[in-house]
Design a protein around this motif. Structure first.
Motif, short mmCIF file in Angstrom:
data_model
loop_
_atom_site.label_atom_id
_atom_site.label_comp_id
_atom_site.label_asym_id
_atom_site.label_seq_id
_atom_site.Cartn_x
_atom_site.Cartn_y
_atom_site.Cartn_z
N PHE A 1 5.85 -0.25 20.72
CA PHE A 1 6.89 -0.88 19.92
C PHE A 1 8.23 -0.62 20.60
N ALA A 2 8.88 -1.69 21.06
CA ALA A 2 10.18 -1.60 21.73
C ALA A 2 10.14 -0.65 22.92
N GLY A 3 8.99 -0.61 23.59
CA GLY A 3 8.88 0.22 24.78
C GLY A 3 8.49 1.66 24.52
N TYR A 4 8.16 1.99 23.27
CA TYR A 4 7.74 3.35 22.90
C TYR A 4 6.36 3.30 22.25
N LEU A 5 5.58 4.34 22.48
CA LEU A 5 4.32 4.50 21.76
C LEU A 5 4.64 5.07 20.38
N MET A 6 4.40 4.27 19.36
CA MET A 6 4.80 4.64 18.01
C MET A 6 3.61 4.51 17.06
N PRO A 7 3.58 5.31 15.99
CA PRO A 7 2.48 5.21 15.02
C PRO A 7 2.63 3.97 14.14
N LEU A 8 1.64 3.10 14.21
CA LEU A 8 1.63 1.94 13.32
C LEU A 8 1.22 2.36 11.92
N ARG A 9 0.19 3.17 11.85
CA ARG A 9 -0.27 3.75 10.58
C ARG A 9 -1.08 5.00 10.93
N TYR A 10 -1.24 5.87 9.94
CA TYR A 10 -2.06 7.06 10.13
C TYR A 10 -3.43 6.87 9.50
N ALA A 11 -3.46 6.25 8.34
CA ALA A 11 -4.73 5.96 7.68
C ALA A 11 -4.58 4.61 6.97
N SER A 12 -3.96 4.64 5.80
CA SER A 12 -3.76 3.42 5.01
C SER A 12 -2.28 3.12 4.91
N GLU A 13 -1.86 1.97 5.44
CA GLU A 13 -0.45 1.61 5.35
C GLU A 13 -0.02 1.38 3.91
N THR A 14 -0.95 0.92 3.07
CA THR A 14 -0.61 0.72 1.66
C THR A 14 -0.36 2.06 0.98
N ALA A 15 -1.20 3.06 1.28
CA ALA A 15 -1.00 4.39 0.71
C ALA A 15 0.30 5.01 1.21
N GLU A 16 0.64 4.78 2.47
CA GLU A 16 1.89 5.30 3.02
C GLU A 16 3.09 4.64 2.34
N HIS A 17 2.99 3.33 2.15
CA HIS A 17 4.04 2.58 1.44
C HIS A 17 4.25 3.14 0.04
N ARG A 18 3.16 3.30 -0.69
CA ARG A 18 3.27 3.77 -2.08
C ARG A 18 3.77 5.20 -2.16
N ALA A 19 3.44 6.02 -1.16
CA ALA A 19 3.94 7.39 -1.15
C ALA A 19 5.46 7.41 -1.09
#
Length: 367
Positions: free
Chosen positions: A26-44
């Motif tokens: 992402f933009a030239g960097y290795l970045m975490p897209l998600r760790y497990a569930s993006e929906t769970a991360e969003h709700r957290a």
């Protein structure tokens, strides 16, 4: 464009690997897209607290007696009167008014400003500031490699961060910044964020990033969150993303952000003539929110069409909304399109017209 093999690593790269993150370029960097569930991360983040690595962002310092005046000339905002300890959202534009990047500027001391740029545009912003600051008593220094940036976002963020710092967090207002230790680490603590929730962004030395992350992540209820959740959170909050809602072909007025353009500030600034002309003429398009009536999500680049199938706009960002339970999108539409749910619009989703309602932004606003 970088490849995954050539992408840079943030100071927290090994931590993300330990956590099993799905890492992407992402933009030239290795970045975490998600760790497990993006929906769970969003709700957290909406209900508790999420932890983000933002170390790919650019940190550019302007220092000197003319730093404020240089920024007034270089950017569309009026930065020189800003009090020490305050922050402001602004933009840097090309001479024709197109947006080079949207920025947050912090005033750290009477003659010191910190400009935070999007990762993909950091070099462009640095070079433009250097060119535009010529002739002012100011120096421009890109210190992005020296810093890590960790964001703690969510309604529980203040209570969690208070365990680790003596900073008077209740008195730290939105868009303000202070210097204080956090978990024994020197930090700049900013009450800013890109999620629509309360929260903090912590600027620390790159060498201190892992220690600080581990301290915060060890708190029960703190959930590491990746780029996917960050995108759906900012979309719900109606916050623009450079490359989507903001581009060199877009001006602040078209994006509904004309308020950041201070045409009445003393002196000239880059893009002033073009932006002053546009301020007198209603834009031919405007940015709106769309809520899908069905389950198929509008995506970037999909056409917005009228009831007879005629194109009238294009989606700039779109995704399912965990908070609303329906797909949402932002789109530029012709200025003639009515701003109401009964406009009769649809989005062409892979050849099928999916009805949408036009709504005011943002989709979500915290109480």
């Amino acid at each position: 464009m970088s490849t995954t093999a050539s992408a840079r690593k943030t100071p927290l790269y090994e931590v993300h690997r330990e956590l099993g993150a799905n890492l992407v370029d992402f933009a030239g960097y290795l970045m975490p897209l998600r760790y497990a569930s993006e929906t769970a991360e969003h709700r957290a983040v909406r209900t508790g607290a999420g932890l983000f690595d933002l170390s790919h962002m650019g940190e550019i310092f302007l220092q000197g007696p003319g730093a404020g005046a240089a920024l007034d000339h270089a950017l569309v905002g009026k930065l020189s009167p800003m009090a020490v300890g305050k922050a402001r959202y602004t933009m840097i534009c090309a001479p024709d008014g197109g947006v080079l990047d949207d920025l947050i500027v912090y005033r750290l001391a009477p003659e010191t400003y910190l400009v935070v740029a999007n990762a993909a545009n950091a070099a462009t912003v640095r070079d433009a500031l250097t060119e535009r600051a010529a002739g002012f008593e100011a120096t421009v220094e890109d210190r992005s490699a020296e810093y890590a940036l960790i964001a703690l976002q969510g309604p529980d963020a203040q209570g969690i961060l208070a365990r680790f710092t003596a900073a008077p967090l209740p008195e730290l207002k939105y868009y303000a910044i202070t210097a204080e230790e956090v978990a024994g680490v020197d930090a700049l603590i900013a009450r800013t964020g890109y999620t629509g929730e309360d929260g903090f962004e912590l600027f620390v030395s790159a060498g201190d990033a892992v220690r600080l992350w581990r301290e915060l992540a060890a708190v029960e209820g703190v959930v590491p969150a990746g780029l996917a959740a960050r995108d759906s959170l900012r979309l719900e909050a109606g916050m623009p993303l450079y490359g989507n809602e903001l581009t060199l072909e877009t001006t602040p007025f078209e994006a509904g952000l004309g308020r950041v353009v201070k045409l009445d500030k003393p002196g000239d600034f880059v893009g002033k003539a073009a932006l002053a002309a546009q301020a007198q003429t209603p834009p031919g398009r405007r940015l709106v929110g769309l809520v899908a009536r069905g389950r198929r999500a509008p995506r970037k680049g999909y056409d917005v069409v009228t009831s007879d199938g005629s194109p009238c706009g294009v989606v700039t960002s779109g995704a399912p909304s965990p908070t609303l339970g329906r797909p949402i999108a932002m789109a530029y539409v012709d200025a003639s399109v009515p701003a109401d749910p009964g406009a009769g619009l649809a989005v062409d989703v892979r050849g099928r017209r999916e009805p949408v309602d036009v709504v005011e932004l943002p989709f979500y606003k915290r109480s």
